[in-house]
Design a protein around this motif. Structure first.
Motif, PDB file in Angstrom:
ATOM      1  N   MET A  73      25.702  86.048 -10.761  1.00 57.59           N
ATOM      2  CA  MET A  73      24.745  86.732 -11.645  1.00 57.59           C
ATOM      3  C   MET A  73      24.669  88.219 -11.297  1.00 57.59           C
ATOM      4  O   MET A  73      24.825  88.599 -10.137  1.00 57.59           O
ATOM      5  CB  MET A  73      23.341  86.097 -11.528  1.00 57.59           C
ATOM      6  N   PRO A  74      24.457  89.081 -12.296  1.00 57.65           N
ATOM      7  CA  PRO A  74      24.322  90.510 -12.005  1.00 57.65           C
ATOM      8  C   PRO A  74      23.135  90.769 -11.077  1.00 57.65           C
ATOM      9  O   PRO A  74      22.078  90.139 -11.219  1.00 57.65           O
ATOM     10  CB  PRO A  74      24.079  91.132 -13.391  1.00 57.65           C
ATOM     11  N   VAL A  75      23.307  91.696 -10.146  1.00 56.16           N
ATOM     12  CA  VAL A  75      22.252  92.044  -9.193  1.00 56.16           C
ATOM     13  C   VAL A  75      22.017  93.544  -9.223  1.00 56.16           C
ATOM     14  O   VAL A  75      22.952  94.334  -9.037  1.00 56.16           O
ATOM     15  CB  VAL A  75      22.614  91.586  -7.762  1.00 56.16           C
ATOM     16  N   LEU A  76      20.770  93.916  -9.468  1.00 57.71           N
ATOM     17  CA  LEU A  76      20.342  95.314  -9.420  1.00 57.71           C
ATOM     18  C   LEU A  76      19.537  95.509  -8.141  1.00 57.71           C
ATOM     19  O   LEU A  76      18.502  94.871  -7.946  1.00 57.71           O
ATOM     20  CB  LEU A  76      19.474  95.638 -10.643  1.00 57.71           C
ATOM     21  N   ILE A  77      20.016  96.359  -7.260  1.00 55.98           N
ATOM     22  CA  ILE A  77      19.351  96.602  -5.979  1.00 55.98           C
ATOM     23  C   ILE A  77      18.300  97.704  -6.123  1.00 55.98           C
ATOM     24  O   ILE A  77      18.538  98.741  -6.730  1.00 55.98           O
ATOM     25  CB  ILE A  77      20.384  96.990  -4.906  1.00 55.98           C
ATOM     26  N   LEU A  78      17.131  97.445  -5.533  1.00 55.22           N
ATOM     27  CA  LEU A  78      16.076  98.448  -5.412  1.00 55.22           C
ATOM     28  C   LEU A  78      15.885  98.779  -3.940  1.00 55.22           C
ATOM     29  O   LEU A  78      15.908  97.883  -3.094  1.00 55.22           O
ATOM     30  CB  LEU A  78      14.746  97.914  -5.952  1.00 55.22           C
ATOM     31  N   THR A  79      15.661 100.033  -3.640  1.00 51.08           N
ATOM     32  CA  THR A  79      15.378 100.401  -2.255  1.00 51.08           C
ATOM     33  C   THR A  79      14.668 101.738  -2.203  1.00 51.08           C
ATOM     34  O   THR A  79      14.837 102.587  -3.074  1.00 51.08           O
ATOM     35  CB  THR A  79      16.663 100.470  -1.414  1.00 51.08           C
ATOM     36  N   ALA A  80      13.851 101.909  -1.177  1.00 53.60           N
ATOM     37  CA  ALA A  80      13.208 103.205  -0.950  1.00 53.60           C
ATOM     38  C   ALA A  80      14.144 104.135  -0.202  1.00 53.60           C
ATOM     39  O   ALA A  80      13.901 105.318  -0.080  1.00 53.60           O
ATOM     40  CB  ALA A  80      11.912 103.006  -0.166  1.00 53.60           C
ATOM     41  N   ARG A  81      15.220 103.609   0.320  1.00 51.03           N
ATOM     42  CA  ARG A  81      16.178 104.403   1.089  1.00 51.03           C
ATOM     43  C   ARG A  81      17.115 105.164   0.149  1.00 51.03           C
ATOM     44  O   ARG A  81      17.429 104.696  -0.929  1.00 51.03           O
ATOM     45  CB  ARG A  81      16.997 103.490   1.990  1.00 51.03           C
ATOM     46  N   ASP A  82      17.554 106.316   0.591  1.00 52.09           N
ATOM     47  CA  ASP A  82      18.424 107.128  -0.262  1.00 52.09           C
ATOM     48  C   ASP A  82      19.689 107.537   0.472  1.00 52.09           C
ATOM     49  O   ASP A  82      20.285 108.569   0.180  1.00 52.09           O
ATOM     50  CB  ASP A  82      17.667 108.366  -0.765  1.00 52.09           C
ATOM     51  N   GLU A  83      20.088 106.742   1.456  1.00 47.70           N
ATOM     52  CA  GLU A  83      21.300 107.037   2.193  1.00 47.70           C
ATOM     53  C   GLU A  83      22.524 106.564   1.404  1.00 47.70           C
ATOM     54  O   GLU A  83      22.578 105.419   0.954  1.00 47.70           O
ATOM     55  CB  GLU A  83      21.275 106.342   3.555  1.00 47.70           C
ATOM     56  N   TRP A  84      23.509 107.428   1.258  1.00 51.46           N
ATOM     57  CA  TRP A  84      24.677 107.048   0.458  1.00 51.46           C
ATOM     58  C   TRP A  84      25.417 105.877   1.080  1.00 51.46           C
ATOM     59  O   TRP A  84      26.008 105.056   0.372  1.00 51.46           O
ATOM     60  CB  TRP A  84      25.595 108.259   0.267  1.00 51.46           C
ATOM     61  N   ARG A  85      25.373 105.753   2.420  1.00 50.15           N
ATOM     62  CA  ARG A  85      26.082 104.646   3.067  1.00 50.15           C
ATOM     63  C   ARG A  85      25.483 103.297   2.664  1.00 50.15           C
ATOM     64  O   ARG A  85      26.203 102.311   2.508  1.00 50.15           O
ATOM     65  CB  ARG A  85      26.040 104.813   4.589  1.00 50.15           C
ATOM     66  N   GLU A  86      24.154 103.256   2.532  1.00 54.03           N
ATOM     67  CA  GLU A  86      23.511 102.004   2.132  1.00 54.03           C
ATOM     68  C   GLU A  86      23.843 101.657   0.693  1.00 54.03           C
ATOM     69  O   GLU A  86      23.971 100.488   0.343  1.00 54.03           O
ATOM     70  CB  GLU A  86      22.008 102.112   2.351  1.00 54.03           C
ATOM     71  N   LYS A  87      23.985 102.673  -0.151  1.00 55.74           N
ATOM     72  CA  LYS A  87      24.407 102.409  -1.522  1.00 55.74           C
ATOM     73  C   LYS A  87      25.809 101.817  -1.538  1.00 55.74           C
ATOM     74  O   LYS A  87      26.090 100.841  -2.244  1.00 55.74           O
ATOM     75  CB  LYS A  87      24.363 103.693  -2.351  1.00 55.74           C
ATOM     76  N   VAL A  88      26.682 102.407  -0.754  1.00 52.14           N
ATOM     77  CA  VAL A  88      28.053 101.899  -0.670  1.00 52.14           C
ATOM     78  C   VAL A  88      28.065 100.468  -0.142  1.00 52.14           C
ATOM     79  O   VAL A  88      28.763  99.591  -0.671  1.00 52.14           O
ATOM     80  CB  VAL A  88      28.919 102.819   0.214  1.00 52.14           C
ATOM     81  N   ASP A  89      27.283 100.203   0.916  1.00 49.35           N
ATOM     82  CA  ASP A  89      27.228  98.858   1.485  1.00 49.35           C
ATOM     83  C   ASP A  89      26.743  97.849   0.450  1.00 49.35           C
ATOM     84  O   ASP A  89      27.278  96.731   0.357  1.00 49.35           O
ATOM     85  CB  ASP A  89      26.288  98.829   2.694  1.00 49.35           C
ATOM     86  N   GLY A  90      25.727  98.227  -0.331  1.00 48.76           N
ATOM     87  CA  GLY A  90      25.195  97.322  -1.339  1.00 48.76           C
ATOM     88  C   GLY A  90      26.206  97.019  -2.426  1.00 48.76           C
ATOM     89  O   GLY A  90      26.384  95.855  -2.826  1.00 48.76           O
ATOM     90  N   ILE A  91      26.895  98.038  -2.895  1.00 48.06           N
ATOM     91  CA  ILE A  91      27.893  97.833  -3.940  1.00 48.06           C
ATOM     92  C   ILE A  91      29.066  97.027  -3.406  1.00 48.06           C
ATOM     93  O   ILE A  91      29.572  96.108  -4.065  1.00 48.06           O
ATOM     94  CB  ILE A  91      28.349  99.189  -4.512  1.00 48.06           C
ATOM     95  N   ASP A  92      29.506  97.327  -2.190  1.00 46.40           N
ATOM     96  CA  ASP A  92      30.598  96.569  -1.587  1.00 46.40           C
ATOM     97  C   ASP A  92      30.217  95.112  -1.337  1.00 46.40           C
ATOM     98  O   ASP A  92      31.082  94.224  -1.316  1.00 46.40           O
ATOM     99  CB  ASP A  92      31.039  97.217  -0.268  1.00 46.40           C
ATOM    100  N   ALA A  93      28.926  94.854  -1.131  1.00 46.90           N
ATOM    101  CA  ALA A  93      28.463  93.481  -0.900  1.00 46.90           C
ATOM    102  C   ALA A  93      28.370  92.677  -2.189  1.00 46.90           C
ATOM    103  O   ALA A  93      28.188  91.464  -2.142  1.00 46.90           O
ATOM    104  CB  ALA A  93      27.105  93.490  -0.201  1.00 46.90           C
ATOM    105  N   GLY A  94      28.499  93.380  -3.338  1.00 44.97           N
ATOM    106  CA  GLY A  94      28.492  92.655  -4.602  1.00 44.97           C
ATOM    107  C   GLY A  94      27.415  93.067  -5.572  1.00 44.97           C
ATOM    108  O   GLY A  94      27.237  92.421  -6.618  1.00 44.97           O
TER     109      GLY A  94
END
Length: 222
Positions: A73-94
């Motif tokens: 199922m599509p997943v939209l991540i929400l976070t208060a963090r704005d680190e680009w590495r965490e964005k990359v980790d989230g996208i790489d995780a699916g």
């Protein structure tokens, strides 16, 4: 369409639920990672809104577990963090999309609509199948160029079938995706809604597969 929100901040969770229900989504919620993981792993949702900073199990781990188990199922991540590495980790995780807090509800709803329609193979917010059109932005239905007034339940049922043309969908699956979890309903409630839609559309839009369910053909005749 059925959406799961996994968010531990009560105010944000309440705001998201209110906005999504106003946009005609059926909403389920979880306030910590373990419950969110279990619901996403054991139930069917058309989309998940997932916070990363969750208690018990963090959102990134929840997402990795879903994808490892084959949950697509599509997943939209929400976070208060704005680190680009965490964005990359989230996208790489699916993850399929990413939104940083604070955000505008209007933007979130637009991203939700886009993710749901893209997962069904539609590029435009207006879903078109022959003479049938559904504008997902305005929750509006048209048939052969004429507006068709529909109730909230009629819209949900029609939109759910429209997002998966050609697939036979059982009554129980339809009920799960158009009704609130705690809402009492008759055993023939889906049949009643289908009958009403058939009268309003006055055309062979929704087909019955006896003993199996309903479908909208992939290529409706004009």
């Amino acid at each position: 369409m059925r959406v799961l929100i996994v968010e531990d901040e009560p105010r944000i969770l309440a705001d998201l639920r209110r906005a999504l229900e106003a946009a005609n989504y059926v909403v389920s919620t979880a306030s910590e990672g373990e419950d969110g993981w279990y619901r996403g792993d054991s139930e069917d949702f058309d989309l998940v809104i997932l916070d990363l900073g969750l208690p018990k199990i963090d959102g990134l781990t929840v997402l990795k577990r879903w994808r490892a188990a084959g949950r697509t199922m599509p997943v939209l991540i929400l976070t208060a963090r704005d680190e680009w590495r965490e964005k990359v980790d989230g996208i790489d995780a699916g993850a399929d999309d990413y939104l940083t807090k604070p955000f505008r509800i209007e933007e979130l709803l637009a991203r939700v609509r886009a993710l749901v329609r893209r997962s069904a193979g539609f590029a435009s917010p207006v879903l078109v199948n022959g003479p049938l059109e559904i504008d997902t932005r305005n929750m509006a239905v048209a048939y052969r160029g004429h507006p068709v007034p529909v109730t909230a339940l009629e819209y949900r049922l029609l939109a759910y079938l429209m997002h998966q043309p050609g697939r036979v969908v059982s009554q129980s699956e339809i009920a799960q995706h158009i009704y609130e979890e705690d809402l009492e309903r008759d055993s023939n409630a889906v049949e009643v809604i289908v009958a009403r839609l058939r009268r309003k559309l006055s055309g062979p839009v929704i087909e019955t597969r006896r003993g199996q369910g309903y479908l909208i053909p992939a290529g409706l005749a004009d």
